[in-house]
Scaffold this motif. Structure first.
Motif, PDB file in Angstrom:
ATOM      1  N   GLN A   1       0.825  -1.209   0.000  1.00 31.37           N
ATOM      2  CA  GLN A   1       0.000   0.000   0.000  1.00 31.37           C
ATOM      3  C   GLN A   1       0.860   1.261   0.000  1.00 31.37           C
ATOM      4  OE1 GLN A   1      -2.570   0.350   3.411  1.00 31.37           O
ATOM      5  NE2 GLN A   1      -3.788   1.986   2.537  1.00 31.37           N
ATOM      6  N   LEU A   2       1.872   1.296   0.847  1.00 33.39           N
ATOM      7  CA  LEU A   2       2.738   2.477   0.923  1.00 33.39           C
ATOM      8  C   LEU A   2       3.564   2.642  -0.348  1.00 33.39           C
ATOM      9  CD1 LEU A   2       3.916   2.261   4.635  1.00 33.39           C
ATOM     10  CD2 LEU A   2       2.440   3.995   3.634  1.00 33.39           C
ATOM     11  N   LEU A   3       4.067   1.518  -0.878  1.00 27.03           N
ATOM     12  CA  LEU A   3       4.842   1.588  -2.117  1.00 27.03           C
ATOM     13  C   LEU A   3       3.979   2.100  -3.267  1.00 27.03           C
ATOM     14  CD1 LEU A   3       6.911  -1.731  -1.971  1.00 27.03           C
ATOM     15  CD2 LEU A   3       7.767   0.598  -1.666  1.00 27.03           C
ATOM     16  N   THR A   4       2.749   1.628  -3.315  1.00 28.95           N
ATOM     17  CA  THR A   4       1.830   2.063  -4.368  1.00 28.95           C
ATOM     18  C   THR A   4       1.573   3.566  -4.276  1.00 28.95           C
ATOM     19  OG1 THR A   4       0.745  -0.106  -4.474  1.00 28.95           O
ATOM     20  CG2 THR A   4      -0.498   1.782  -5.302  1.00 28.95           C
TER      21      THR A   4
ATOM     22  N   GLU B   1       4.842  13.777 -12.487  1.00 38.04           N
ATOM     23  CA  GLU B   1       5.278  13.743 -13.892  1.00 38.04           C
ATOM     24  C   GLU B   1       4.098  13.711 -14.861  1.00 38.04           C
ATOM     25  OE1 GLU B   1       8.403  14.009 -14.756  1.00 38.04           O
ATOM     26  OE2 GLU B   1       9.146  13.950 -12.685  1.00 38.04           O
ATOM     27  N   GLU B   2       2.877  13.845 -14.301  1.00 36.00           N
ATOM     28  CA  GLU B   2       1.644  13.832 -15.104  1.00 36.00           C
ATOM     29  C   GLU B   2       1.517  12.555 -15.923  1.00 36.00           C
ATOM     30  OE1 GLU B   2       1.679  17.469 -17.336  1.00 36.00           O
ATOM     31  OE2 GLU B   2       1.114  18.679 -15.595  1.00 36.00           O
ATOM     32  N   LYS B   3       1.760  11.419 -15.245  1.00 37.06           N
ATOM     33  CA  LYS B   3       1.650  10.102 -15.873  1.00 37.06           C
ATOM     34  C   LYS B   3       0.550   9.299 -15.188  1.00 37.06           C
ATOM     35  CE  LYS B   3       5.477  10.370 -18.466  1.00 37.06           C
ATOM     36  NZ  LYS B   3       5.466  10.361 -19.937  1.00 37.06           N
ATOM     37  N   LYS B   4      -0.045   8.379 -15.947  1.00 34.05           N
ATOM     38  CA  LYS B   4      -1.057   7.463 -15.423  1.00 34.05           C
ATOM     39  C   LYS B   4      -0.580   6.028 -15.611  1.00 34.05           C
ATOM     40  CE  LYS B   4      -4.465  10.370 -14.344  1.00 34.05           C
ATOM     41  NZ  LYS B   4      -5.101  10.434 -13.004  1.00 34.05           N
ATOM     42  N   ILE B   5      -1.065   5.154 -14.719  1.00 32.80           N
ATOM     43  CA  ILE B   5      -0.730   3.738 -14.814  1.00 32.80           C
ATOM     44  C   ILE B   5      -1.889   2.927 -14.231  1.00 32.80           C
ATOM     45  CG2 ILE B   5       0.433   3.585 -12.562  1.00 32.80           C
ATOM     46  CD1 ILE B   5       2.535   1.767 -13.906  1.00 32.80           C
ATOM     47  N   THR B   6      -2.216   1.798 -14.822  1.00 27.16           N
ATOM     48  CA  THR B   6      -3.281   0.960 -14.279  1.00 27.16           C
ATOM     49  C   THR B   6      -2.722   0.080 -13.170  1.00 27.16           C
ATOM     50  OG1 THR B   6      -2.881  -0.850 -15.831  1.00 27.16           O
ATOM     51  CG2 THR B   6      -4.423   0.890 -16.534  1.00 27.16           C
ATOM     52  N   GLN B   7      -3.617  -0.474 -12.359  1.00 27.14           N
ATOM     53  CA  GLN B   7      -3.193  -1.327 -11.256  1.00 27.14           C
ATOM     54  C   GLN B   7      -2.460  -2.564 -11.767  1.00 27.14           C
ATOM     55  OE1 GLN B   7      -3.373  -0.694  -7.854  1.00 27.14           O
ATOM     56  NE2 GLN B   7      -2.000  -2.463  -7.861  1.00 27.14           N
ATOM     57  N   SER B   8      -2.928  -3.134 -12.868  1.00 33.67           N
ATOM     58  CA  SER B   8      -2.286  -4.346 -13.396  1.00 33.67           C
ATOM     59  C   SER B   8      -0.875  -4.063 -13.891  1.00 33.67           C
ATOM     60  CB  SER B   8      -3.125  -4.946 -14.528  1.00 33.67           C
ATOM     61  OG  SER B   8      -3.234  -4.044 -15.613  1.00 33.67           O
TER      62      SER B   8
ATOM     63  N   SER C   1       1.347  -3.573 -10.853  1.00 34.17           N
ATOM     64  CA  SER C   1       1.691  -4.876 -10.270  1.00 34.17           C
ATOM     65  C   SER C   1       2.801  -5.554 -11.071  1.00 34.17           C
ATOM     66  CB  SER C   1       0.456  -5.774 -10.218  1.00 34.17           C
ATOM     67  OG  SER C   1      -0.518  -5.236  -9.343  1.00 34.17           O
ATOM     68  N   LEU C   2       2.739  -5.419 -12.401  1.00 36.40           N
ATOM     69  CA  LEU C   2       3.796  -5.965 -13.258  1.00 36.40           C
ATOM     70  C   LEU C   2       5.121  -5.288 -12.944  1.00 36.40           C
ATOM     71  CD1 LEU C   2       4.839  -7.603 -15.718  1.00 36.40           C
ATOM     72  CD2 LEU C   2       4.093  -5.673 -17.158  1.00 36.40           C
ATOM     73  N   PHE C   3       5.087  -3.975 -12.792  1.00 34.75           N
ATOM     74  CA  PHE C   3       6.290  -3.207 -12.469  1.00 34.75           C
ATOM     75  C   PHE C   3       6.898  -3.689 -11.151  1.00 34.75           C
ATOM     76  CE2 PHE C   3       8.100   0.512 -10.228  1.00 34.75           C
ATOM     77  CZ  PHE C   3       9.159   0.821 -11.096  1.00 34.75           C
ATOM     78  N   LEU C   4       6.055  -3.844 -10.118  1.00 36.89           N
ATOM     79  CA  LEU C   4       6.545  -4.296  -8.812  1.00 36.89           C
ATOM     80  C   LEU C   4       7.026  -5.743  -8.850  1.00 36.89           C
ATOM     81  CD1 LEU C   4       3.934  -2.644  -6.422  1.00 36.89           C
ATOM     82  CD2 LEU C   4       6.372  -2.145  -6.522  1.00 36.89           C
ATOM     83  N   SER C   5       6.443  -6.546  -9.717  1.00 35.55           N
ATOM     84  CA  SER C   5       6.895  -7.932  -9.834  1.00 35.55           C
ATOM     85  C   SER C   5       8.313  -8.006 -10.377  1.00 35.55           C
ATOM     86  CB  SER C   5       5.945  -8.728 -10.729  1.00 35.55           C
ATOM     87  OG  SER C   5       6.144  -8.432 -12.099  1.00 35.55           O
TER      88      SER C   5
ATOM     89  N   LYS D   1       4.647   9.963 -23.552  1.00 35.73           N
ATOM     90  CA  LYS D   1       3.375   9.266 -23.331  1.00 35.73           C
ATOM     91  C   LYS D   1       2.691   9.735 -22.054  1.00 35.73           C
ATOM     92  CE  LYS D   1       3.004   4.912 -24.261  1.00 35.73           C
ATOM     93  NZ  LYS D   1       3.174   3.444 -24.293  1.00 35.73           N
ATOM     94  N   TYR D   2       1.375   9.676 -22.044  1.00 36.07           N
ATOM     95  CA  TYR D   2       0.601  10.045 -20.860  1.00 36.07           C
ATOM     96  C   TYR D   2       0.311   8.830 -19.992  1.00 36.07           C
ATOM     97  CZ  TYR D   2      -3.390  11.689 -18.096  1.00 36.07           C
ATOM     98  OH  TYR D   2      -4.238  11.993 -17.075  1.00 36.07           O
ATOM     99  N   VAL D   3       0.034   7.678 -20.650  1.00 35.37           N
ATOM    100  CA  VAL D   3      -0.290   6.447 -19.930  1.00 35.37           C
ATOM    101  C   VAL D   3       0.845   5.429 -20.102  1.00 35.37           C
ATOM    102  CG1 VAL D   3      -1.908   4.531 -19.711  1.00 35.37           C
ATOM    103  CG2 VAL D   3      -2.766   6.827 -20.257  1.00 35.37           C
ATOM    104  N   ILE D   4       1.357   4.908 -18.989  1.00 33.28           N
ATOM    105  CA  ILE D   4       2.398   3.877 -19.032  1.00 33.28           C
ATOM    106  C   ILE D   4       1.729   2.521 -19.213  1.00 33.28           C
ATOM    107  CG2 ILE D   4       4.209   2.726 -17.694  1.00 33.28           C
ATOM    108  CD1 ILE D   4       4.706   5.416 -16.302  1.00 33.28           C
ATOM    109  N   GLU D   5       2.195   1.759 -20.204  1.00 35.24           N
ATOM    110  CA  GLU D   5       1.588   0.476 -20.528  1.00 35.24           C
ATOM    111  C   GLU D   5       2.506  -0.680 -20.166  1.00 35.24           C
ATOM    112  OE1 GLU D   5       1.129   1.572 -24.664  1.00 35.24           O
ATOM    113  OE2 GLU D   5      -1.052   1.644 -24.405  1.00 35.24           O
ATOM    114  N   ALA D   6       1.923  -1.892 -20.184  1.00 34.25           N
ATOM    115  CA  ALA D   6       2.692  -3.096 -19.845  1.00 34.25           C
ATOM    116  C   ALA D   6       3.890  -3.266 -20.775  1.00 34.25           C
ATOM    117  CB  ALA D   6       1.788  -4.324 -19.922  1.00 34.25           C
ATOM    118  N   ALA D   7       3.700  -2.934 -22.055  1.00 30.92           N
ATOM    119  CA  ALA D   7       4.789  -3.063 -23.029  1.00 30.92           C
ATOM    120  C   ALA D   7       5.982  -2.175 -22.654  1.00 30.92           C
ATOM    121  CB  ALA D   7       4.292  -2.718 -24.428  1.00 30.92           C
ATOM    122  N   ASP D   8       5.713  -1.015 -22.070  1.00 29.95           N
ATOM    123  CA  ASP D   8       6.787  -0.110 -21.645  1.00 29.95           C
ATOM    124  C   ASP D   8       7.589  -0.731 -20.497  1.00 29.95           C
ATOM    125  OD1 ASP D   8       5.825   1.880 -23.448  1.00 29.95           O
ATOM    126  OD2 ASP D   8       4.309   2.457 -21.961  1.00 29.95           O
TER     127      ASP D   8
END
Length: 333
Positions: free
Chosen positions: A136-139, A149-156, A159-163, A186-193
């Motif tokens: 929770q704190l890391l998130t 940085e005006e970026k968005k990221i989904t929860q999934s 989670s991939l990033f933290l994995s 980019k505005y939204v960070i994706e899994a491919a990134d």
């Protein structure tokens, strides 16, 4: 940590700060915060640094008795001394009479709360533990960085990033910086990134290797092993980490059968709460007997390597080939 922030805000400083625990990133951040608040950026006369287990307490005491030169405080940084794990009676006796113009800042991995040094530091100053942060704190921390940085990221994707990074904040900081540079336009960070730029840490690569073993993907498991060798990881350390992962799988399988919740499983197994679900999935690819046998075989191979009966690199290969083959019937649950 809030107590240090409050001291900095009010300018009411203690003469002793003990920063200890396993989260090195936060320790270094607060160490630097204290230095910035207590000394001018160009002050080289009133700042001294000591590091390692060979520090002479008498040298610190002599320096602590020296008045600062055209400044409010003399700062003495002491890193990795071991004084709070082993005893140091000379300093423990001195801390209560430390001059008001001297501030000692200790940075340690471990501290024995029963020891005289810890009690003396806590009584005369602040002893602050910097433990690994929960999901929770890391998130919240990561999302705060991304918001700036005006970026968005989904929860999934998070989670991939933290994995890939694990829970070490220093690693997260470095990988997040790489990710932000990579997604500059980019505005939204994706899994491919995340897949393209983030480095999988050794412990997470071991997780992937054991996962490949469980899925009986022998080529994939061996490829991950050879990647680790290319990164100069010692085969015996790899074998130790594989054994550790199988121990975690066995523990989680037993705890699930006992009806423990995810939080209790994470605390007992020593893994982040967000990793419990995927680790249980991995454990489900092995029977309990397979896990026990894998631990026994891994321990035996480790002994053979240490006694010179077998090459360590070959030992790990044999283990991977044996357990990633299709010789056993895999059950789930």
């Amino acid at each position: 940590m809030k107590t240090i922030d409050e001291d900095i805000r009010t300018g009411q400083f203690k003469n002793i700060y003990l920063l200890y625990g396993s989260e090195n990133y936060l320790k270094q951040q607060y160490r630097q915060k204290l230095q910035n608040a207590l000394a001018a950026p160009d002050d080289t006369m009133n700042i001294s640094r000591f590091e390692g287990s060979k520090i002479n307490p008498a040298t610190i005491i002599d320096l602590a008795e020296t008045l600062p030169f055209f400044a409010d405080y003399r700062l003495i940084f002491i890193d990795g001394s071991g004084f709070f794990k082993n005893k140091c009676d000379e300093l423990a006796d001195y801390l209560p009479v430390l001059p008001s113009t001297t501030i000692l800042i200790f940075t340690e991995e471990e501290a024995d709360k029963r020891g005289r040094m810890y009690k003396a530091a806590g009584k005369a100053g602040r002893a602050v533990e910097f433990a690994r942060q929960n999901e929770q704190l890391l998130t919240r921390w990561i999302l705060g960085r991304l918001k700036k940085e005006e970026k968005k990221i989904t929860q999934s994707v998070l989670s991939l990033f933290l994995s890939k990074t694990g829970t070490d904040m220093g690693t997260i900081d470095r990988e997040l910086e790489k990710l932000l540079c990579y997604t500059l336009e980019k505005y939204v960070i994706e899994a491919a990134d995340v897949e393209a730029i983030c480095t999988t840490q050794v412990s997470n690569q071991i997780f992937e290797m054991v996962g490949a073993i469980g899925r009986r993907e022998q080529k994939r498991a061996l490829a991950l092993y050879y990647d680790l060798l290319a990164l100069k990881e010692a085969p015996l350390r790899i074998l130790y980490l594989i054994n550790r992962q199988f121990r975690i799988l066995l523990d989680l399988k037993s705890m699930k059968q006992a009806g423990l919740d995810a939080k209790a499983m994470a605390a007992t197994a020593g893994i982040p709460p967000f990793a419990v679900s995927r680790t249980l999935t991995q454990a489900g690819r092995f029977t309990k007997q397979e896990l026990i046998q894998a631990l026994n075989d891994g321990t035996a191979l480790e002994t053979d390597c240490k006694t010179g009966k077998m090459s360590d690199q070959i030992a790990v290969e044999l283990f991977i080939v044996q357990y990633s083959g299709n010789k056993t019937v895999v059950q789930t649950g």
